[in-house]
Design a protein around this motif. Structure first.
Motif, PDB file in Angstrom:
ATOM      1  N   UNK A 252      44.386  46.187  93.189  1.00  0.00           N
ATOM      2  CA  UNK A 252      45.508  46.645  94.025  1.00  0.00           C
ATOM      3  C   UNK A 252      45.456  45.975  95.391  1.00  0.00           C
ATOM      4  N   UNK A 253      44.262  45.870  95.968  1.00  0.00           N
ATOM      5  CA  UNK A 253      44.120  45.241  97.281  1.00  0.00           C
ATOM      6  C   UNK A 253      44.550  43.780  97.237  1.00  0.00           C
ATOM      7  N   UNK A 254      44.132  43.067  96.190  1.00  0.00           N
ATOM      8  CA  UNK A 254      44.507  41.656  96.066  1.00  0.00           C
ATOM      9  C   UNK A 254      46.011  41.511  95.883  1.00  0.00           C
ATOM     10  N   UNK A 255      46.601  42.363  95.050  1.00  0.00           N
ATOM     11  CA  UNK A 255      48.043  42.280  94.800  1.00  0.00           C
ATOM     12  C   UNK A 255      48.851  42.598  96.057  1.00  0.00           C
ATOM     13  N   UNK A 256      48.441  43.621  96.795  1.00  0.00           N
ATOM     14  CA  UNK A 256      49.158  43.969  98.020  1.00  0.00           C
ATOM     15  C   UNK A 256      49.052  42.846  99.050  1.00  0.00           C
ATOM     16  N   UNK A 257      47.863  42.274  99.184  1.00  0.00           N
ATOM     17  CA  UNK A 257      47.686  41.186 100.135  1.00  0.00           C
ATOM     18  C   UNK A 257      48.506  39.970  99.729  1.00  0.00           C
ATOM     19  N   UNK A 258      48.469  39.643  98.436  1.00  0.00           N
ATOM     20  CA  UNK A 258      49.237  38.497  97.955  1.00  0.00           C
ATOM     21  C   UNK A 258      50.730  38.711  98.171  1.00  0.00           C
ATOM     22  N   UNK A 259      51.199  39.938  97.926  1.00  0.00           N
ATOM     23  CA  UNK A 259      52.618  40.231  98.132  1.00  0.00           C
ATOM     24  C   UNK A 259      52.996  40.107  99.602  1.00  0.00           C
ATOM     25  N   UNK A 260      52.121  40.586 100.490  1.00  0.00           N
ATOM     26  CA  UNK A 260      52.402  40.497 101.919  1.00  0.00           C
ATOM     27  C   UNK A 260      52.490  39.043 102.374  1.00  0.00           C
ATOM     28  N   UNK A 261      51.550  38.227 101.915  1.00  0.00           N
ATOM     29  CA  UNK A 261      51.560  36.824 102.312  1.00  0.00           C
ATOM     30  C   UNK A 261      52.758  36.093 101.712  1.00  0.00           C
ATOM     31  N   UNK A 262      53.138  36.465 100.491  1.00  0.00           N
ATOM     32  CA  UNK A 262      54.304  35.840  99.869  1.00  0.00           C
ATOM     33  C   UNK A 262      55.572  36.148 100.659  1.00  0.00           C
ATOM     34  N   UNK A 263      55.676  37.382 101.134  1.00  0.00           N
ATOM     35  CA  UNK A 263      56.837  37.755 101.940  1.00  0.00           C
ATOM     36  C   UNK A 263      56.868  36.947 103.229  1.00  0.00           C
ATOM     37  N   UNK A 264      55.715  36.839 103.871  1.00  0.00           N
ATOM     38  CA  UNK A 264      55.663  36.123 105.143  1.00  0.00           C
ATOM     39  C   UNK A 264      55.986  34.647 104.997  1.00  0.00           C
ATOM     40  N   UNK A 265      55.544  34.033 103.894  1.00  0.00           N
ATOM     41  CA  UNK A 265      55.708  32.586 103.754  1.00  0.00           C
ATOM     42  C   UNK A 265      57.010  32.182 103.068  1.00  0.00           C
ATOM     43  N   UNK A 266      57.655  33.076 102.365  1.00  0.00           N
ATOM     44  CA  UNK A 266      58.864  32.685 101.627  1.00  0.00           C
ATOM     45  C   UNK A 266      60.115  33.349 102.183  1.00  0.00           C
ATOM     46  N   UNK A 267      60.176  34.672 102.109  1.00  0.00           N
ATOM     47  CA  UNK A 267      61.380  35.369 102.539  1.00  0.00           C
ATOM     48  C   UNK A 267      61.663  35.130 104.017  1.00  0.00           C
ATOM     49  N   UNK A 268      60.595  35.118 104.836  1.00  0.00           N
ATOM     50  CA  UNK A 268      60.760  34.951 106.275  1.00  0.00           C
ATOM     51  C   UNK A 268      60.495  33.526 106.735  1.00  0.00           C
ATOM     52  N   UNK A 269      60.621  32.575 105.808  1.00  0.00           N
ATOM     53  CA  UNK A 269      60.350  31.188 106.182  1.00  0.00           C
ATOM     54  C   UNK A 269      61.192  30.709 107.367  1.00  0.00           C
ATOM     55  N   UNK A 271      61.737  32.194 109.975  1.00  0.00           N
ATOM     56  CA  UNK A 271      61.054  32.653 111.186  1.00  0.00           C
ATOM     57  C   UNK A 271      59.716  31.933 111.282  1.00  0.00           C
ATOM     58  N   UNK A 272      59.596  30.955 112.152  1.00  0.00           N
ATOM     59  CA  UNK A 272      58.367  30.148 112.200  1.00  0.00           C
ATOM     60  C   UNK A 272      57.098  30.963 112.402  1.00  0.00           C
ATOM     61  N   UNK A 273      57.158  31.999 113.241  1.00  0.00           N
ATOM     62  CA  UNK A 273      55.954  32.776 113.528  1.00  0.00           C
ATOM     63  C   UNK A 273      55.461  33.504 112.287  1.00  0.00           C
TER      64      UNK A 273
END
Length: 311
Positions: A252-269, A271-273
């Motif tokens: 669960x920890x790995x999946x939540x972390x992976x999902x968070x990073x995926x959101x930051x790098x794709x959906x919010x691409x 937004x540079x920060x």
């Protein structure tokens, strides 16, 4: 709030111009790039005590988030004095002066003082080089040198560095009590606390860019530590995941972390920060997981080869 600076003028009168270069070089011992380098080397080289090295890595990232949050909470300025004006130095050393002997942002408490305390004292506690007394004396000397360099350069008041050291020591006492209570989970606790402190820093600093980047980094580092542990558990036959609570929690920890990073790098691409935060998280995950996975693969390879060698 007056933090005092009365003695600085007397010091500036007797200090030679080249002292600013020397102090600037000394202060690099407390810069993030240097602390990150030595902690990273210690982590990759600590094959026998990697769990403790991961805890030191987590303490460093948590310390960065702690100082980011505290600076914004107090929002106190730095001194408006410098040891030597850049124009008074030879042109050849002016770039070095700007790179090593200047600072911006809030001044209380001192980030260099807090971070050197957290990193060097943690390494003194967990490393096995020399005696424990020698390691602590070395750590104390390094922290003192960096603190004096910050005050001598005029980028901090004395109370700033004293407060930084005090907060760093208090943080370590609380952290070590927690780690000693769960000695087999030091890496998980250290890196997990880094995520918590980063989230607090984002809230207290009103999403300061440094805090946002630290959040992505800490999430990635935590996931990178959990992934090899999950793989080792499955390989050792502790699964399947649905029947093992520890493996389920890691998954669960790995999946939540992976999902968070995926959101930051794709959906919010756009937004540079946020994108940069996600990229740093992916890099941190790879950095933390790579040596653990490599060492595990190497052990498996040697184990498979050992029967053939004995024949």
């Amino acid at each position: 709030m007056s933090r005092g600076f009365e003695w600085f003028d007397a010091f500036r009168e007797v200090a030679p111009e080249w002292a600013v270069v020397l102090l600037g070089l000394v202060t690099q011992l407390g810069d993030v790039w240097f602390l990150g380098l030595i902690v990273g080397v210690a982590y990759w080289g600590a094959t026998a005590r990697r769990d403790e090295a991961a805890a030191v890595l987590g303490a460093m990232v948590a310390g960065l988030s702690l100082i980011t949050g505290l600076k914004h909470v107090f929002a106190l300025p730095r001194p408006e004095r410098v040891l030597v004006e850049a124009g008074a130095l030879p042109a050849a050393v002016q770039p070095l002066h700007r790179a090593t002997a200047t600072a911006t942002g809030y001044g209380f408490p001192s980030g260099h003082a807090l971070m050197t305390t957290v990193v060097y004292v943690s390494l003194a506690e967990y490393l096995s080089v020399g005696t424990r007394r020698q390691r602590y004396l070395t750590a104390a000397a390094l922290v003192t040198a960096v603190c004096l360099s910050r005050v001598g350069l005029g980028v901090h008041y004395l109370v700033d560095v004293v407060a930084g050291v005090g907060v760093g020591l208090a943080f370590l006492v609380l952290l070590w009590r927690l780690l000693d209570r769960y000695p087999t989970r030091r890496g998980t606790l250290g890196l997990g606390l880094a995520v918590g402190f980063a989230a607090i820093a984002v809230a207290t600093s009103d999403a300061d860019p440094d805090a946002v980047l630290l959040l992505g980094t800490s999430i990635g580092a935590f996931a990178g530590w959990q992934l090899p542990a999950l793989a080792r558990g499955l390989e050792a036959g502790h699964g399947p995941i649905r029947t093992s609570r520890p493996l389920a929690a890691r998954a669960v920890a790995v999946l939540l972390a992976a999902a968070s990073l995926a959101v930051l790098t794709s959906i919010y691409w756009p937004e540079p920060l946020l994108a940069a935060s996600g990229v740093l998280g992916v890099a941190a995950a790879a950095f933390v997981a790579a040596p653990v996975l490599y060492h595990s693969d190497l052990e498996n390879c040697l184990r498979r080869q050992s029967p053939s060698r004995s024949q």
